[in-house]
Design an enzyme around this catalytic site. Sequence first.
Site, PDB file in Angstrom:
ATOM      1  N   ASP A  20       0.844  -1.191   0.000  1.00 19.07           N
ATOM      2  CA  ASP A  20       0.000   0.000   0.000  1.00 19.07           C
ATOM      3  C   ASP A  20       0.886   1.249   0.000  1.00 19.07           C
ATOM      4  O   ASP A  20       1.346   1.691   1.043  1.00 19.07           O
ATOM      5  CB  ASP A  20      -0.882  -0.065   1.261  1.00 19.07           C
ATOM      6  N   ASN A  22       0.173   4.446  -0.817  1.00 17.09           N
ATOM      7  CA  ASN A  22      -0.348   5.746  -0.382  1.00 17.09           C
ATOM      8  C   ASN A  22      -1.012   5.697   0.991  1.00 17.09           C
ATOM      9  O   ASN A  22      -1.665   6.641   1.416  1.00 17.09           O
ATOM     10  CB  ASN A  22      -1.305   6.334  -1.425  1.00 17.09           C
ATOM     11  N   ASP A  24      -3.610   4.111   2.413  1.00 16.51           N
ATOM     12  CA  ASP A  24      -5.055   4.118   2.699  1.00 16.51           C
ATOM     13  C   ASP A  24      -5.551   2.733   3.113  1.00 16.51           C
ATOM     14  O   ASP A  24      -6.750   2.495   3.189  1.00 16.51           O
ATOM     15  CB  ASP A  24      -5.843   4.639   1.498  1.00 16.51           C
ATOM     16  N   ASP A  28      -1.859  -1.179  -3.866  1.00 16.21           N
ATOM     17  CA  ASP A  28      -2.116  -0.417  -5.085  1.00 16.21           C
ATOM     18  C   ASP A  28      -1.019  -0.631  -6.131  1.00 16.21           C
ATOM     19  O   ASP A  28      -0.010  -1.294  -5.870  1.00 16.21           O
ATOM     20  CB  ASP A  28      -2.281   1.075  -4.752  1.00 16.21           C
ATOM     21  N   ASP A 198     -10.039 -15.886 -16.413  1.00 16.79           N
ATOM     22  CA  ASP A 198     -10.827 -16.251 -15.253  1.00 16.79           C
ATOM     23  C   ASP A 198     -11.996 -17.166 -15.618  1.00 16.79           C
ATOM     24  O   ASP A 198     -12.675 -16.931 -16.625  1.00 16.79           O
ATOM     25  CB  ASP A 198     -11.372 -14.955 -14.629  1.00 16.79           C
ATOM     26  N   HIS A 331      -5.049 -17.101  -5.020  1.00 15.41           N
ATOM     27  CA  HIS A 331      -5.817 -16.247  -4.102  1.00 15.41           C
ATOM     28  C   HIS A 331      -7.147 -16.856  -3.672  1.00 15.41           C
ATOM     29  O   HIS A 331      -7.893 -16.217  -2.956  1.00 15.41           O
ATOM     30  CB  HIS A 331      -6.064 -14.908  -4.791  1.00 15.41           C
ATOM     31  N   ASP A 332      -7.480 -18.040  -4.169  1.00 15.35           N
ATOM     32  CA  ASP A 332      -8.725 -18.698  -3.764  1.00 15.35           C
ATOM     33  C   ASP A 332      -8.462 -19.842  -2.794  1.00 15.35           C
ATOM     34  O   ASP A 332      -9.393 -20.566  -2.434  1.00 15.35           O
ATOM     35  CB  ASP A 332      -9.453 -19.269  -4.990  1.00 15.35           C
TER      36      ASP A 332
HETATM   37  C1  GLC Z   1     -12.221 -17.183 -10.233  1.00 16.80           C
HETATM   38  C2  GLC Z   1     -11.359 -16.321  -9.355  1.00 16.80           C
HETATM   39  C3  GLC Z   1     -12.091 -16.041  -8.088  1.00 16.80           C
HETATM   40  C4  GLC Z   1     -13.366 -15.321  -8.422  1.00 16.80           C
HETATM   41  C5  GLC Z   1     -14.186 -16.082  -9.459  1.00 16.80           C
HETATM   42  C6  GLC Z   1     -15.233 -15.216 -10.058  1.00 16.80           C
HETATM   43  O1  GLC Z   1     -12.464 -18.419  -9.670  1.00 16.80           O
HETATM   44  O2  GLC Z   1     -10.122 -16.940  -9.138  1.00 16.80           O
HETATM   45  O3  GLC Z   1     -11.334 -15.311  -7.181  1.00 16.80           O
HETATM   46  O4  GLC Z   1     -14.135 -15.169  -7.266  1.00 16.80           O
HETATM   47  O5  GLC Z   1     -13.402 -16.531 -10.538  1.00 16.80           O
HETATM   48  O6  GLC Z   1     -14.682 -14.263 -10.919  1.00 16.80           O
HETATM   49 CA    CA Z   2      -3.336   2.289  -1.239  1.00 12.84          CA
END
Ligand code: GLC
Ligand code: CA
Length: 561
Positions: A20, A22, A24, A28, A198, A331-332
């Site tokens: 981050d 800036n 907040d 970013d 995605d 990230h899932d």
């Molecule tokens: C994919 C992404 C996930 C998102 C989903 C809907 O599975 O990895 O994070 O929630 O698609 O876009």
């Molecule tokens: Ca920021």
Amino acid sequence: MRKWWKEAVGYQIYPKSFYDANGDGVGDIRGIIEKLDYLQDLGVNLLWLCPVYKSPMDDNGYDVSDYYGIAPEFGTMDDFRELLQEAKERNIKIIMDLVLNHTSDEHPWFQAACQESSPYRDFYIWHPGKPGGKEPNNWGSFFTPSCWEWHEPSQKFYMHIFSKKMPDLNWRHRPMREKLYEMARWWLDLGVDGFRVDAVAHLERQWDLADSSKSGHGPYREDWGKFSNLPKVHEYLREMHEEVFSKYDIVTVGEVGGDAGIDAALNYAGPGSNQLDMVFTFDHCWMNRGWNSYESGWHNRTDLYWLKQTFKKWQTGLYGKAWNPLYWLNHDHPRVMSQYGDPENFPKESGKMLATALMFMWGTPFIYNGEEIGMTNPNYEELSDYKDQSTMEKAQRLLDAGHDPKLVKRYIQTTSRDNSRTPMQWDDGAGGGFGSQTPWIKMNPNYKQVNAKQQILDKDSLYHYYKKLIALRRASHYKDVMVYGDFALFDEFHPNIFAFTRHYQGMTLLVACNFFAETAYLGLGPLALKEEVASNYPDANVYEGTLCLRPYEAVVYELKN
Ligand code: GLC
Ligand code: CA
């Protein structure tokens, strides 16, 4: 065939949680720019950025409201251009997330489509439902019990296989497809080097909309079969390849997810498929019962047998035909350290062991931000500390159904997508060096022990081990065998050790990883060791044709011919 992206080492950035700049509380684009030197030092040269498009952030950016704009919390288009430029100067390529299955309900297309007479109406999927105001069918979505949402003004339902703020695009409608192709070309013309596409398996629906038999898994049922990997998806992707991807020297990785086998992967990314370069599957991600032990309580021990069988399937099934991405988590998913490592007793050893297994397999690795320093699940005590919509939905549903709140909490702690979304731990100062304000999601309190600054100073750290393996892969005597060599399990049924060989043009490597805290032995049989390539203990331990692997020990040797 040699390709730049086969030889690259990828790194996934979750912008909201990376840095981050800036102050907040939200990561970013300027934050990513400031950390490019860190990434260059680490040695990665292909960044995958999770979405930074304009979005109401119902799903942290996967709900796009303007494909041509940058979310103000992440910065501006100028920041993005600067990022591309600065990355280019460091020979780092950038791929973006491309969200094609849905938009935000705040996207102007959807806003317009709410009028029945609008030319955008058919960009989405509408249905009057069954008599009595009932949903058209019983399909569930990934985030909610039904994939249908009633739209009062037009007296119709619209389909959303994720949250109700993410209406599904109608891929049967060519004008809609053309708009997406145009948008993808725009980003490629701007200079991005490809896409992580995605939810790509879901672009087509089974249009008879027949009820599903609801055979799924997880705390509630999902009806993947009715909107996953259907034949028409491939037609659409071929069209997109023809009109967009084929015109650039880029890399595309489709998120195909669960339940897709080798044949499905070859359909997307096999010889002559002319669709994508590779696909992400999830098979190896839940091999410790973290996901499905909900009913029976937790036995969080890695199921090494199935993990090995899974890697064997993908490593040998695609070799010579397609290409694999390699990753432990995205990230899932929960943190790999908490899934398959031993963060309490052997953080360094188990982290390095997991790095060894990943970086020596066949494919293009994608390291997930924080993996290189061994970040773990935060195990928040309060459910309210979790922020992810789908996590909250799940927890609520389980509580409503009367499940034991302690078990629900444990389930969420073990499986939530927020496990990997806590702020990157840069140093041991206030706020872990993520930024000056309270971050949007609570920092994992272990940042005092686990942080990048400390690991950069410690030459024996996980960070330095990753750096070493990345360097081996990118430019060394072993590069070709690491990148292009074939894969074969060695001592396939060893209960504690994941061992495999990689072979390429006269060079063979043996990789042996002990996945547990007990010492284990691997008989080498006819194999003769030539030279150590990597190891996570200071001294190797080989006696008379047997490798003795201490807790989470990993070794890599070049073999004599
Ligand atoms: C994919 C992404 C996930 C998102 C989903 C809907 O599975 O990895 O994070 O929630 O698609 O876009
Ligand atoms: Ca920021």
